[in-house]
Design a protein around this motif. Structure first.
Motif, PDB file in Angstrom:
ATOM      1  N   SER A 175      11.689  -0.257   5.686  1.00  0.00           N
ATOM      2  CA  SER A 175      12.798  -0.331   4.742  1.00  0.00           C
ATOM      3  C   SER A 175      13.956  -1.083   5.362  1.00  0.00           C
ATOM      4  CB  SER A 175      13.227   1.076   4.330  1.00  0.00           C
ATOM      5  OG  SER A 175      13.747   1.754   5.449  1.00  0.00           O
ATOM      6  N   ASN A 195      12.945  -4.724   5.346  1.00  0.00           N
ATOM      7  CA  ASN A 195      12.982  -5.208   3.965  1.00  0.00           C
ATOM      8  C   ASN A 195      14.402  -5.400   3.499  1.00  0.00           C
ATOM      9  OD1 ASN A 195      10.298  -5.390   3.694  1.00  0.00           O
ATOM     10  ND2 ASN A 195      10.019  -3.475   2.596  1.00  0.00           N
ATOM     11  N   GLU A 216       7.191   0.548  -0.134  1.00  0.00           N
ATOM     12  CA  GLU A 216       7.703  -0.492   0.738  1.00  0.00           C
ATOM     13  C   GLU A 216       6.672  -1.537   1.068  1.00  0.00           C
ATOM     14  OE1 GLU A 216      10.597   0.256   2.941  1.00  0.00           O
ATOM     15  OE2 GLU A 216      11.159   2.061   1.877  1.00  0.00           O
ATOM     16  N   ARG A 218       6.050  -5.497   0.204  1.00  0.00           N
ATOM     17  CA  ARG A 218       6.880  -6.541   0.794  1.00  0.00           C
ATOM     18  C   ARG A 218       6.678  -6.638   2.295  1.00  0.00           C
ATOM     19  NH1 ARG A 218      12.615  -4.831  -1.021  1.00  0.00           N
ATOM     20  NH2 ARG A 218      11.670  -2.795  -0.818  1.00  0.00           N
ATOM     21  N   ASN A 232       7.271  -9.489   6.689  1.00  0.00           N
ATOM     22  CA  ASN A 232       8.014  -8.993   7.842  1.00  0.00           C
ATOM     23  C   ASN A 232       7.117  -8.630   8.998  1.00  0.00           C
ATOM     24  OD1 ASN A 232      10.397  -9.210   6.408  1.00  0.00           O
ATOM     25  ND2 ASN A 232      10.075  -7.205   5.459  1.00  0.00           N
TER      26      ASN A 232
END
Lengths: 182, 345
Positions: free
Chosen positions: A174, A177, B244, B247, B251
Motif C-alpha cells: 500500500s 502503491n 492491493e 497494482r 512495483n
C-alpha cells in the motif's frame, strides 16, 4: 515425526522449537519473500478476478500454501494444506463422512479400564471442544487428541507468523502503491 | 498401617521409590526381584508418602489412584525441569483440579481400601517432593515403564503402542501410582493422559490469557477462539492484499527493496502505529505486543543484501525520501537509504 522424550528438556524444547520455527525473524522473512513471489505468479497466471471474494480467497489459499511450504511438511496441518487441491477436496469430503462415523463408533466401544481412564476426557464438554478444534485445524479431523493438541500449537504459532508478515506486506504494497500514484 | 490385598500395589510404589533412590547412585536393576530389595526401605518411602502435597489428598479420594496427582505431578515436574517449583505447582494444581472436577462428575464407587489408609499418610510438603522430583528426573532420561509389567513379559498393548509410537520411544515409561491398578491398560492411559496434559500446558502458554483459566474445557474454548480469530484475521488480510495486488506488478523492484526496511520498522510500528489503511481489526497490533520482535535495526540480513544487489533500480528509492515523515513509506525509504549507505561502505 520428531523424536521426543518426556523429560525435563522435552517440554522446554517443544516450546523453543515452536518458537524458533515460527517466531524467528528469518522464518518470517523467508515466508514473506515466498509469499510475494507466489502472489506475483498468481497474478500473472490468472486473469484478475474482479470479484472481491474470489480474489481474497485466492490470496488466502496462496498464503496458506506458502505457509505450509515453509513448515516443510513436518506437521499434519501443513501436509493437509499442501495436499488439498480442488481435485482432492471432493474425495476428502467423502472420506471425512465415513471416518467420522467410524471414529465415533470406535470411541464408544473402547474398553473402559476401571482404574486409570481420565474422566475429564470422557466429559462430553471436552469431547465437543476437541471435535471443534479438530475441525479448525486442517488435517486433524480424525487425529488422536495428543496429536491434535500438538498440531494446534504449531498451527497457532504459524498463523501468527503469517498474520505478521501479511500485515507487513500490506503496508509495503500500500505504501509503494500510494507512492506510485501519489 | 495395614496392607490388605493391595500389598502388591503398595509394594510397587515402594519399588518405584526405591528404584529412584537407587538410580541416583547406580544404574537400576531391571527385574522384579527388586521387589524384595524394596523391603529394605520401607521407611524412606513411607517418608515420601508422608510428604505428598496437601491438595492431593482430595484427588486421592477422587481418583482411583491415591497417588495419581502425585504421579501427574511427578510427570509434569519432570517435564518442566526448572529451578523453582512454580511450574510444578501449576501442573499439580491443574492436575488436581482436573481430578477434582472429574470426581464431582462421576460417582464411581471406589472401593479401594488403601484409600483410607493412604489418605492420612498423604500430606506432603511441596518443596520436598519437588526436590525429590528434580533429583530423580535429572537422572531419568524419560518416563519409565512399570517394571512389573516388564517382569510380566511383554503383552499386547495396543494403546501403549499408539502412545509409544506417538512418542517415538521404544516403550513409554510410566510410573505406577500407589493404590492404583497396575495393569497395562491403565498405565498406558495414564501415560497418554500425561502427554495430553503436557501439550495442554504448551498450548496454554501459547494462547494468551489461558493461564488464569482453570479447567480443560474452558481452556480449549480459549484455544478455539484464538484459532478462529487468527483465521479470521488471515482472511481479512488476504482481502486487503487482494485489493492491493492488481497494482503490484509495477512495483516489483520497489517491493523487494522496501520490504527489508519495512520489516525493520515494522517492529516499531506495529507497537506504535495502527495500520495506515483502515484496520477493521484493531486488535492486530495489540496482539503482537506480546511477541516482541527481536529485530536489530542495524542488522542487515543476507537476503536483503542480495535483493538490493540484484536491483539496479535505486532511483525510485531516492524519490521516496521526499515524503512527509508521517508516512511509514518515508520511514521505509529513510531506513533503506541508511541500509544502502552502510552497505556501500
Amino acid at each position: 515425526m520428531k523424536t521426543r522424550k518426556i523429560g525435563a528438556d522435552a517440554q522446554s524444547s517443544d516450546i523453543s522449537r515452536t518458537e524458533v520455527r515460527w517466531r524467528s525473524e528469518s522464518s518470517q522473512r523467508i515466508y514473506s519473500v515466498k509469499l510475494v513471489e507466489a502472489l506475483q505468479r498468481a497474478i500473472q497466471n490468472s486473469t484478475p478476478a474482479l470479484s472481491i471474494s474470489a480474489g481474497s480467497r485466492a490470496v488466502r489459499d496462496v498464503a496458506d500454501r506458502v505457509l505450509a511450504m515453509t513448515a516443510k511438511g513436518r506437521t499434519r496441518w501443513s501436509r493437509a494444506i499442501l495436499a488439498s487441491r480442488r481435485r482432492l477436496s471432493i474425495l476428502r469430503r467423502h472420506r471425512k463422512v465415513k471416518k467420522s462415523r467410524a471414529s465415533r463408533i470406535n470411541r464408544r466401544s473402547k474398553p473402559l479400564s476401571a482404574a486409570a481412564e481420565d474422566r475429564t476426557r470422557r466429559l462430553p464438554a471436552v469431547e465437543k471442544r476437541i471435535k471443534v478444534l479438530s475441525q479448525l485445524v486442517p488435517g486433524c479431523k480424525g487425529a488422536p487428541v495428543t496429536d491434535l493438541l500438538e498440531e494446534a500449537g504449531d498451527y497457532i504459532a504459524a498463523l501468527e507468523m503469517q498474520i505478521r508478515s501479511m500485515i507487513t506486506l500490506t503496508e509495503i504494497i500500500s505504501g509503494s502503491n500510494g507512492e506510485r500514484t501519489g | 498401617m495395614e496392607l490388605p490385598a493391595r500389598s502388591n500395589e503398595i509394594a510397587l510404589e515402594y519399588f518405584q521409590f526405591h528404584d529412584e533412590i537407587r538410580r541416583l547412585m547406580a544404574p537400576p536393576t531391571e527385574n522384579a526381584s527388586s521387589f524384595t530389595a524394596l523391603l529394605e526401605l520401607p521407611h524412606s518411602s513411607a517418608v515420601e508418602l508422608l510428604h505428598l502435597p496437601e491438595p492431593f489428598k482430595y484427588s486421592a479420594v477422587a481418583s482411583s489412584g491415591s497417588l495419581k496427582p502425585y504421579f501427574q505431578h511427578l510427570g509434569a515436574g519432570g517435564m518442566c525441569f526448572s529451578a523453582n517449583s512454580a511450574p510444578v505447582e501449576r501442573a499439580s494444581t491443574f492436575a488436581v483440579e482436573t481430578d477434582a472436577s472429574s470426581h464431582k462428575v462421576k460417582d464411581e464407587p471406589q472401593a479401594e481400601t488403601t484409600e483410607s489408609d493412604s489418605n492420612p499418610i498423604i500430606s506432603l510438603s511441596q518443596p520436598l517432593l519437588s526436590d525429590f522430583d528434580k533429583e530423580d528426573k535429572g537422572q531419568m532420561p524419560g518416563k519409565r515403564k512399570d517394571r512389573e509389567k516388564k517382569a510380566k513379559g511383554s503383552a499386547k498393548k495396543s494403546k501403549n503402542q499408539s502412545s509409544g509410537d506417538a512418542e517415538e520411544l521404544p516403550y513409554v515409561h510410566v510410573r505406577a501410582r500407589r493404590g492404583e491398578a497396575t495393569d497395562r491398560h491403565s498405565l498406558a492411559e495414564r501415560a497418554r493422559r500425561e502427554k495430553i496434559n503436557a501439550r495442554m500446558k504448551l498450548l496454554r502458554e501459547l494462547v494468551p490469557g489461558c493461564n488464569k483459566i482453570s479447567g480443560t474445557a474452558l481452556v480449549l474454548d480459549e484455544i478455539i477462539n484464538h484459532v478462529q480469530t487468527l483465521q479470521r484475521q488471515v482472511e481479512l488480510l488476504s482481502m486487503r492484499l487482494a485489493a492491493e495486488t492488481p497494482r503490484m506488478d509495477v512495483n516489483l523492484d520497489s517491493i523487494f527493496t522496501t520490504e527489508s526496511a519495512s520489516l525493520v520498522d515494522q517492529s516499531f510500528s506495529n507497537m506504535v502505529y495502527p495500520l495506515p489503511c483502515s484496520d477493521p481489526q484493531p486488535n492486530i497490533p495489540r496482539q503482537y505486543q506480546q511477541y516482541p520482535w527481536h529485530l536489530n535495526p542495524l542488522q542487515h540480513p543476507m537476503w536483503v543484501r542480495e535483493e538490493l544487489k540484484n536491483n539496479p533500480i535505486t532511483s525510485k528509492n531516492s524519490h521516496m525520501s521526499d515524503d512527509s515523515p508521517a508516512n511509514p513509506a518515508a520511514m521505509h525509504s529513510r531506513a533503506m537509504e541508511k541500509d544502502r549507505a552502510m552497505k556501500i561502505e
